[in-house]
Design a protein around this motif. Structure first.
Motif, short mmCIF file in Angstrom:
data_model
loop_
_atom_site.label_atom_id
_atom_site.label_comp_id
_atom_site.label_asym_id
_atom_site.label_seq_id
_atom_site.Cartn_x
_atom_site.Cartn_y
_atom_site.Cartn_z
N HIS A 1 -9.81 -4.96 0.15
CA HIS A 1 -10.18 -4.91 1.57
C HIS A 1 -9.16 -4.08 2.36
O HIS A 1 -9.53 -3.31 3.26
CB HIS A 1 -10.28 -6.34 2.13
CG HIS A 1 -10.75 -6.40 3.54
ND1 HIS A 1 -12.01 -5.98 3.94
CD2 HIS A 1 -10.13 -6.84 4.66
CE1 HIS A 1 -12.13 -6.16 5.25
NE2 HIS A 1 -11.00 -6.67 5.70
N LEU A 2 -7.88 -4.21 2.02
CA LEU A 2 -6.83 -3.42 2.68
C LEU A 2 -7.06 -1.93 2.44
O LEU A 2 -6.94 -1.12 3.36
CB LEU A 2 -5.45 -3.84 2.18
CG LEU A 2 -4.27 -3.06 2.76
CD1 LEU A 2 -4.17 -3.25 4.26
CD2 LEU A 2 -2.99 -3.47 2.07
N LEU A 3 -7.41 -1.55 1.21
CA LEU A 3 -7.71 -0.14 0.92
C LEU A 3 -8.90 0.33 1.76
O LEU A 3 -8.89 1.45 2.28
CB LEU A 3 -8.00 0.06 -0.56
CG LEU A 3 -6.88 -0.20 -1.56
CD1 LEU A 3 -7.34 0.14 -2.98
CD2 LEU A 3 -5.62 0.56 -1.22
N ASP A 4 -9.90 -0.51 1.90
CA ASP A 4 -11.07 -0.15 2.70
C ASP A 4 -10.71 -0.01 4.18
O ASP A 4 -11.13 0.95 4.84
CB ASP A 4 -12.18 -1.19 2.53
CG ASP A 4 -12.84 -1.12 1.17
OD1 ASP A 4 -12.80 -0.05 0.53
OD2 ASP A 4 -13.40 -2.15 0.74
N LEU A 5 -9.94 -0.95 4.70
CA LEU A 5 -9.55 -0.91 6.12
C LEU A 5 -8.74 0.34 6.46
O LEU A 5 -8.86 0.87 7.56
CB LEU A 5 -8.71 -2.14 6.48
CG LEU A 5 -9.46 -3.44 6.71
CD1 LEU A 5 -8.47 -4.57 6.94
CD2 LEU A 5 -10.40 -3.32 7.89
N LEU B 1 -8.66 7.46 -2.53
CA LEU B 1 -7.47 8.15 -3.05
C LEU B 1 -7.07 7.67 -4.44
O LEU B 1 -6.29 8.31 -5.11
CB LEU B 1 -6.29 7.97 -2.10
CG LEU B 1 -6.45 8.55 -0.69
CD1 LEU B 1 -5.21 8.21 0.14
CD2 LEU B 1 -6.70 10.04 -0.75
N PHE B 2 -7.61 6.53 -4.84
CA PHE B 2 -7.20 5.90 -6.09
C PHE B 2 -8.35 5.85 -7.09
O PHE B 2 -9.52 5.77 -6.72
CB PHE B 2 -6.72 4.47 -5.83
CG PHE B 2 -5.50 4.40 -4.96
CD1 PHE B 2 -4.24 4.64 -5.49
CD2 PHE B 2 -5.60 4.07 -3.63
CE1 PHE B 2 -3.11 4.59 -4.70
CE2 PHE B 2 -4.49 4.00 -2.82
CZ PHE B 2 -3.24 4.26 -3.36
N LEU C 1 0.83 -1.20 0.00
CA LEU C 1 0.00 0.00 0.00
C LEU C 1 0.87 1.25 0.00
O LEU C 1 0.57 2.22 -0.71
CB LEU C 1 -0.93 0.00 1.22
CG LEU C 1 -1.80 1.24 1.40
CD1 LEU C 1 -2.67 1.51 0.18
CD2 LEU C 1 -2.63 1.12 2.67
N ASN C 2 1.94 1.25 0.76
CA ASN C 2 2.84 2.39 0.80
C ASN C 2 3.43 2.67 -0.58
O ASN C 2 3.55 3.83 -0.99
CB ASN C 2 3.94 2.16 1.83
CG ASN C 2 4.74 3.42 2.10
OD1 ASN C 2 4.18 4.51 2.18
ND2 ASN C 2 6.04 3.26 2.23
N VAL C 3 3.78 1.62 -1.32
CA VAL C 3 4.29 1.81 -2.68
C VAL C 3 3.23 2.44 -3.56
O VAL C 3 3.52 3.36 -4.33
CB VAL C 3 4.78 0.47 -3.28
CG1 VAL C 3 5.07 0.61 -4.76
CG2 VAL C 3 6.02 -0.01 -2.56
N LEU C 4 1.99 1.98 -3.46
CA LEU C 4 0.91 2.56 -4.26
C LEU C 4 0.70 4.04 -3.94
O LEU C 4 0.52 4.86 -4.83
CB LEU C 4 -0.39 1.79 -4.06
CG LEU C 4 -0.40 0.32 -4.48
CD1 LEU C 4 -1.79 -0.26 -4.28
CD2 LEU C 4 0.05 0.16 -5.91
N LEU C 5 0.74 4.37 -2.65
CA LEU C 5 0.58 5.77 -2.25
C LEU C 5 1.74 6.63 -2.76
O LEU C 5 1.52 7.75 -3.23
CB LEU C 5 0.45 5.88 -0.73
CG LEU C 5 -0.83 5.31 -0.14
CD1 LEU C 5 -0.71 5.18 1.37
CD2 LEU C 5 -2.03 6.16 -0.53
#
Length: 106
Positions: A89-93, A99-100, A61-65
């Motif tokens: 689910h990770l994006l939702d949590l 943001l994407f 997730l950090n890489v995507l951000l």
């Protein structure tokens, strides 16, 4: 068993598609960062085809951000394509889904 990440790149005049498959985690996220760092992105759309990503943790997730930020600074946009259930689910949590730009397919 070591997690693996496979990457593929397709480039056109205004869009780059980076296909990612495998696990996007602490061990493999630096490979995605390295691949994206090698791309020339000013004014382009970077589309990450993630339908074959089976697992993503906070490192992924950090890489995507970070990619979202980098592409935005270059005047481009980032699209996430085909997210499976666990990464979504990770994006939702984490409250980062909005943001994407998410697309079902390329």
């Amino acid at each position: 068993m070591n997690p693996t990440l496979d990457l593929g790149i397709a480039v056109s005049t205004d869009r780059t598609i980076l296909t990612v498959s495998g696990e996007l985690d602490m061990d493999t996220a630096p490979h995605l960062t390295d691949a994206a760092d090698a791309l020339d992105l000013p004014g382009h759309t970077l589309a990450l085809e993630l339908s074959a990503v089976t697992f993503m943790d906070s490192s992924g997730l950090n890489v995507l951000l970070a990619l979202r930020h980098r592409v935005g600074l270059a005047g481009g946009s980032l699209e996430l394509i085909g997210l499976c259930e666990q990464p979504l689910h990770l994006l939702d949590l984490t409250g980062t889904r909005d943001l994407f730009t998410l697309r079902a397919e390329s």
